[in-house]
Design a protein around this motif. Structure first.
Motif, PDB file in Angstrom:
ATOM      1  N   ALA A 104      39.414 -31.170  76.632  1.00 34.00           N
ATOM      2  CA  ALA A 104      39.074 -30.065  77.528  1.00 34.00           C
ATOM      3  C   ALA A 104      39.384 -30.425  78.975  1.00 34.00           C
ATOM      4  CB  ALA A 104      37.600 -29.708  77.370  1.00 34.00           C
ATOM      5  N   GLU A 105      39.125 -31.674  79.366  1.00 37.99           N
ATOM      6  CA  GLU A 105      39.421 -32.099  80.734  1.00 37.99           C
ATOM      7  C   GLU A 105      40.920 -32.088  81.005  1.00 37.99           C
ATOM      8  OE1 GLU A 105      37.359 -33.765  78.697  1.00 37.99           O
ATOM      9  OE2 GLU A 105      35.432 -33.767  79.714  1.00 37.99           O
ATOM     10  N   THR A 106      41.694 -32.491  80.018  1.00 40.86           N
ATOM     11  CA  THR A 106      43.152 -32.494  80.163  1.00 40.86           C
ATOM     12  C   THR A 106      43.695 -31.072  80.303  1.00 40.86           C
ATOM     13  OG1 THR A 106      43.229 -34.488  78.797  1.00 40.86           O
ATOM     14  CG2 THR A 106      45.305 -33.300  79.110  1.00 40.86           C
ATOM     15  N   ILE A 107      43.158 -30.161  79.510  1.00 43.54           N
ATOM     16  CA  ILE A 107      43.601 -28.763  79.578  1.00 43.54           C
ATOM     17  C   ILE A 107      43.253 -28.161  80.934  1.00 43.54           C
ATOM     18  CG2 ILE A 107      43.195 -26.455  78.625  1.00 43.54           C
ATOM     19  CD1 ILE A 107      42.918 -27.814  75.873  1.00 43.54           C
ATOM     20  N   CYS A 108      42.053 -28.433  81.421  1.00 40.64           N
ATOM     21  CA  CYS A 108      41.650 -27.898  82.727  1.00 40.64           C
ATOM     22  C   CYS A 108      42.516 -28.464  83.846  1.00 40.64           C
ATOM     23  CB  CYS A 108      40.178 -28.206  82.989  1.00 40.64           C
ATOM     24  SG  CYS A 108      39.059 -27.182  82.031  1.00 40.64           S
ATOM     25  N   SER A 109      42.849 -29.737  83.750  1.00 44.38           N
ATOM     26  CA  SER A 109      43.708 -30.346  84.769  1.00 44.38           C
ATOM     27  C   SER A 109      45.099 -29.730  84.743  1.00 44.38           C
ATOM     28  CB  SER A 109      43.802 -31.857  84.545  1.00 44.38           C
ATOM     29  OG  SER A 109      42.524 -32.435  84.635  1.00 44.38           O
ATOM     30  N   ALA A 110      45.634 -29.481  83.555  1.00 42.07           N
ATOM     31  CA  ALA A 110      46.961 -28.860  83.433  1.00 42.07           C
ATOM     32  C   ALA A 110      46.953 -27.436  83.979  1.00 42.07           C
ATOM     33  CB  ALA A 110      47.405 -28.867  81.975  1.00 42.07           C
ATOM     34  N   VAL A 111      45.892 -26.707  83.716  1.00 45.44           N
ATOM     35  CA  VAL A 111      45.788 -25.331  84.225  1.00 45.44           C
ATOM     36  C   VAL A 111      45.727 -25.343  85.750  1.00 45.44           C
ATOM     37  CG1 VAL A 111      44.241 -23.323  84.349  1.00 45.44           C
ATOM     38  CG2 VAL A 111      44.765 -24.342  82.143  1.00 45.44           C
ATOM     39  N   SER A 112      44.987 -26.265  86.315  1.00 45.33           N
ATOM     40  CA  SER A 112      44.910 -26.366  87.775  1.00 45.33           C
ATOM     41  C   SER A 112      46.260 -26.727  88.375  1.00 45.33           C
ATOM     42  CB  SER A 112      43.871 -27.416  88.180  1.00 45.33           C
ATOM     43  OG  SER A 112      42.578 -26.924  87.933  1.00 45.33           O
ATOM     44  N   ALA A 113      46.964 -27.671  87.755  1.00 52.17           N
ATOM     45  CA  ALA A 113      48.281 -28.064  88.270  1.00 52.17           C
ATOM     46  C   ALA A 113      49.264 -26.906  88.199  1.00 52.17           C
ATOM     47  CB  ALA A 113      48.799 -29.266  87.492  1.00 52.17           C
TER      48      ALA A 113
END
Length: 148
Positions: free
Chosen positions: A3-12
């Motif tokens: 979930a943290e990886t997905i949120c980071s990718a969405v932010s980027a």
């Protein structure tokens, strides 16, 4: 972790879209997109994402949500049955007592709300309005008075 990886990718990705929008000289829109794209990474850094992920993947939590839904369903069902039957037994008994109290003088006329300027109708007019064919005689008289 996922979930943290997905949120980071969405932010980027959101910051990339904001950069392209700013390159097209739409700075207000680019600023708004950048603000929205910073929300997921902020949620990761505050720990909200790990808390929600911990809740979402526990069977006991889903069982709790299911029991809450069942409780709500039972509550709404009992409320619907009470409305259909006229309330609880206690409410029905209170309503029956109130009806008996109001039935002291069933032939009594309703109180007048005006200043007493209306004249009582003669007995013949009362008899005519009681006939089934003359239900609308009062309405017809009002319409004739106004020329309609």
């Amino acid at each position: 972790m996922l979930a943290e990886t997905i949120c980071s990718a969405v932010s980027a990705a959101g910051l990339g879209v904001a950069a392209v929008t700013a390159w097209r000289k739409r700075f207000l829109t680019a600023t708004r997109i950048a603000a929205y794209s910073l929300v997921p990474i902020a949620l990761v850094l505050t720990g909200v994402v790990s808390w929600v992920a911990g809740i979402a993947f526990k069977p006991a939590v889903w069982l709790g949500f299911g029991l809450l839904g069942l409780a709500w369903l039972l509550f709404m069902t009992t409320r619907a049955i009470e409305r259909r039957t006229g309330g609880t037994g206690k409410e029905r008994r209170a309503a029956a007592r109130a009806e008996r109290g109001r039935a002291v003088a069933p032939e009594a006329p309703a109180p007048s709300l005006g200043a007493g300027t209306a004249r009582p109708r003669p007995e013949a007019a009362r008899q005519r309005s009681a006939e089934p064919g003359d239900d609308f005689s009062d309405i017809e008289a009002i319409l004739k008075k106004h020329g309609i």
